[in-house]
Design a protein around this motif. Structure first.
Motif, PDB file in Angstrom:
ATOM      1  N   SER A   1       0.822  -1.207   0.000  1.00  0.00           N
ATOM      2  CA  SER A   1       0.000   0.000   0.000  1.00  0.00           C
ATOM      3  C   SER A   1       0.857   1.258   0.000  1.00  0.00           C
ATOM      4  O   SER A   1       0.627   2.180  -0.788  1.00  0.00           O
TER       5      SER A   1
ATOM      6  N   PHE B   1      -5.152   0.202  -0.809  1.00  0.00           N
ATOM      7  CA  PHE B   1      -5.560  -1.149  -0.455  1.00  0.00           C
ATOM      8  C   PHE B   1      -4.601  -1.667   0.609  1.00  0.00           C
ATOM      9  O   PHE B   1      -3.530  -1.109   0.833  1.00  0.00           O
TER      10      PHE B   1
ATOM     11  N   THR C   1      -8.489 -13.184  -7.765  1.00  0.00           N
ATOM     12  CA  THR C   1      -8.046 -13.569  -6.419  1.00  0.00           C
ATOM     13  C   THR C   1      -8.373 -12.482  -5.401  1.00  0.00           C
ATOM     14  O   THR C   1      -8.814 -12.761  -4.281  1.00  0.00           O
ATOM     15  N   TYR C   2      -8.150 -11.247  -5.795  1.00  0.00           N
ATOM     16  CA  TYR C   2      -8.425 -10.108  -4.921  1.00  0.00           C
ATOM     17  C   TYR C   2      -9.902 -10.066  -4.544  1.00  0.00           C
ATOM     18  O   TYR C   2     -10.260  -9.861  -3.377  1.00  0.00           O
ATOM     19  N   CYS C   3     -10.772 -10.263  -5.514  1.00  0.00           N
ATOM     20  CA  CYS C   3     -12.204 -10.252  -5.238  1.00  0.00           C
ATOM     21  C   CYS C   3     -12.607 -11.406  -4.333  1.00  0.00           C
ATOM     22  O   CYS C   3     -13.442 -11.239  -3.433  1.00  0.00           O
TER      23      CYS C   3
ATOM     24  N   ARG D   1     -10.737 -12.781  -2.075  1.00  0.00           N
ATOM     25  CA  ARG D   1     -10.224 -12.441  -0.747  1.00  0.00           C
ATOM     26  C   ARG D   1     -11.102 -11.403  -0.054  1.00  0.00           C
ATOM     27  O   ARG D   1     -11.282 -11.423   1.163  1.00  0.00           O
ATOM     28  N   MET D   2     -11.674 -10.480  -0.840  1.00  0.00           N
ATOM     29  CA  MET D   2     -12.492  -9.400  -0.286  1.00  0.00           C
ATOM     30  C   MET D   2     -13.982  -9.749  -0.277  1.00  0.00           C
ATOM     31  O   MET D   2     -14.817  -8.896   0.042  1.00  0.00           O
TER      32      MET D   2
ATOM     33  N   TRP E   1      -5.097 -11.726 -10.957  1.00  0.00           N
ATOM     34  CA  TRP E   1      -4.894 -11.053  -9.667  1.00  0.00           C
ATOM     35  C   TRP E   1      -6.221 -10.488  -9.172  1.00  0.00           C
ATOM     36  O   TRP E   1      -6.552 -10.594  -7.989  1.00  0.00           O
ATOM     37  N   TRP E   2      -6.997  -9.895 -10.070  1.00  0.00           N
ATOM     38  CA  TRP E   2      -8.277  -9.318  -9.674  1.00  0.00           C
ATOM     39  C   TRP E   2      -9.272 -10.394  -9.244  1.00  0.00           C
ATOM     40  O   TRP E   2     -10.058 -10.182  -8.315  1.00  0.00           O
TER      41      TRP E   2
END
Length: 519
Positions: free
Chosen positions: A189, A515, A350-352, A354-355, A347-348
């Motif tokens: 971040s 983030f 995986t990011y989604c 995770r969130m 990556w997106w």
């Protein structure tokens, strides 16, 4: 110049009630609101139910679970049986998985070169600017108030005398943010924030930059400068509020520093330069059912012209190319570039996960009201902004763009965050398409707004620079609008003011991507 393969030119002879984009499509698009019982002679069907403008009408019976195509591409799957003539939208169309053939570098296209120029400001080190600002950056939210007070002293609408003797200076702008502390000092971040701030500190559109910190924040000025390879000097000055002795002393010190910078900043003249120095960030916000038919492919046509002239265009908003990335991988310079793009999409995903979010949470409510149903449909229209040029490189957020031609930068779909990354990467102009209407500007880079339809151009005319709505009714063409957009890009880069600049937009739209954990 041709636009990306998913866009199609509506017919120019006669005005039919609907627009067909591909022979294999399962839907057509309503030009205007269609009442139940309207006969679409070109499709040999009768409308069943009310169809708002920009929305989809089924042209054949579609079984539940079957794929639905627009632009010749899959935009979703029927969540229930759909009869020909019916409205196709969120009530009967949903997301679903399907195979996408990436076919890396199989459809590269080299454009014949052309010559174009604009009147730019050439810095001593060879960088070329489209605007001439003095910038005030902050390391942390705690110094935002001081930074804004310094910039406000030089506002022409508040204190016209402050810049009266400096007509070549476009203004003094404070770009503040809400981060800089309570984060992992070695985490991603802070790394991204520092990279973003450095991109702005080095931006050609700033004649000079003053950086103001608090003094005790995680994002220490000395560490930031060392990390980014920056050095203080006449064009990059720094101080902290704590070292200055508080708010009032810091504001006074900031005002005096800017005053000292003004004479050198004013000593510039514009001169003709090649369009290869133009770096355009591509944005779309408040998209509607016409975006992928009118403004986006017209902007794509202008992008092809820019690339042919040696310039650079930055496509971004990774969540808004999701489901259409296979159209870009085919145009990648090589397999490596294509795989880099796919890696950002993964990556997106995986990011989604995770969130606990879904990429199909985009489109927004306004997008859906305008006729866009799924992120697949929105993405297919969004990639039309990229024209048909070869994809030469992929960058992470706010990385310095060094490649020329069409490139991709990984950013969120939220326009202020996305454009902030593009400008940090070197964009000296933003081209922004909108169908629902948008109020946006982007200091220090001027922003051009392209309306996708006649209604928004007339209703929000104070904010729109270019009208692309005539493409939908056949009164103009993608080719004509593309040439016009490119001409306006060159004129704006030469100093012509955009609507957002006239309104004073730009300082509040600096929004670095945040983030990671805030502690």
């Amino acid at each position: 110049m041709s636009s990306i393969e998913v866009s199609a030119q509506p017919p120019t002879q006669g005005v039919t009630p609907t627009i067909r984009l591909s022979d294999v499509d399962d839907v057509v698009i309503a030009r205007t609101q269609l009442m139940s019982g309207t006969v679409i002679e070109a499709e040999n069907l009768t409308v069943a139910g009310l169809i708002p403008p920009g929305h989809k009408v089924a042209v054949r019976d579609i079984a539940a679970g079957s794929s639905v195509r627009r632009y010749g591409q899959v935009i979703g799957f029927a969540s229930q049986a759909i009869r020909r003539g019916q409205h196709v939208h969120v009530h009967n169309l949903a997301m679903g998985d399907f195979h996408k053939d990436y076919a890396f570098a199989s459809a590269r296209r080299e454009l014949p070169p052309c010559q174009a120029s604009f009147d730019g400001i050439v810095r001593a080190d060879g960088r070329v600017a489209t605007r001439n600002y003095i910038g005030i950056l902050t390391t942390v939210n705690c110094s935002a108030t001081v930074a804004r007070a310094v910039a406000d002293h030089f506002r022409r609408d508040i204190n016209p005398a402050a810049l009266a003797g400096f007509p070549q200076v476009d203004g003094v702008v404070a770009l503040t943010h809400g981060a800089g502390c309570a984060v992992d000092p070695k985490g991603e971040s802070l790394t991204v924030l520092r990279r973003t701030l450095a991109g702005y500190a080095l931006h050609a559109n700033f004649a000079a930059v003053l950086v103001i910190g608090l003094g005790c924040e995680t994002n220490q000025i000395d560490e930031w400068m060392s990390h980014e390879g920056l050095a203080a000097g006449s064009a990059l000055q720094v101080f902290t509020i704590q070292a200055q002795g508080g708010t009032l002393k810091s504001i006074a010190a900031g005002v005096e520093r800017v005053k000292a910078l003004l004479p050198a900043a004013n000593a510039v003249t514009r001169q003709p330069v090649s369009a290869r120095h133009l770096v355009v960030g591509l944005q779309c916000g408040g998209s509607d059912g016409y975006s992928g038919i009118t403004a986006n492919p017209a902007l794509g046509n202008a992008v092809d012209r820019l690339v042919a002239a040696g310039g650079t265009a930055i496509l971004s908003e990774t969540p808004e190319i999701y489901g259409a990335e296979h159209l870009l991988t085919r145009r990648a310079l090589n397999r490596e570039v294509g795989e880099q793009l796919v890696a950002r999409v993964r990556w997106w995903e995986t990011y989604c996960d995770r969130m606990d979010a879904e990429l199909n949470n985009n489109p927004s409510a306004g997008n859906k009201a305008g006729g866009l149903t799924t992120i697949l449909e929105k993405s297919l229209g969004a990639v039309a902004k990229a024209g048909s040029s070869t994809l030469t490189a992929v960058y992470q957020y706010a990385q310095r763009v060094t490649a020329q031609g069409l490139v991709f930068m990984d950013t969120p779909g939220y326009d202020p965050v996305s454009a902030t990354g593009q400008v940090a990467g070197g964009a000296n102009l933003i081209a922004f398409t909108t169908g629902r209407g948008s109020a946006y500007g982007c200091a220090p880079a001027p922003s051009l707004k392209l309306a996708t339809n006649q209604r928004v151009f007339e209703q929000q005319g104070d904010d729109m620079d270019i009208n692309c709505g005539g493409i939908a009714d056949g009164s103009t063409s993608i080719e004509e609008r593309g040439a016009h957009i490119f001409d306006r890009m060159l004129a704006t880069a030469s100093g012509e003011r955009s609507k957002s600049e006239l309104h004073g937009y730009g300082q509040n739209e600096f929004v670095p991507w945040q983030f990671g954990a805030v502690m």
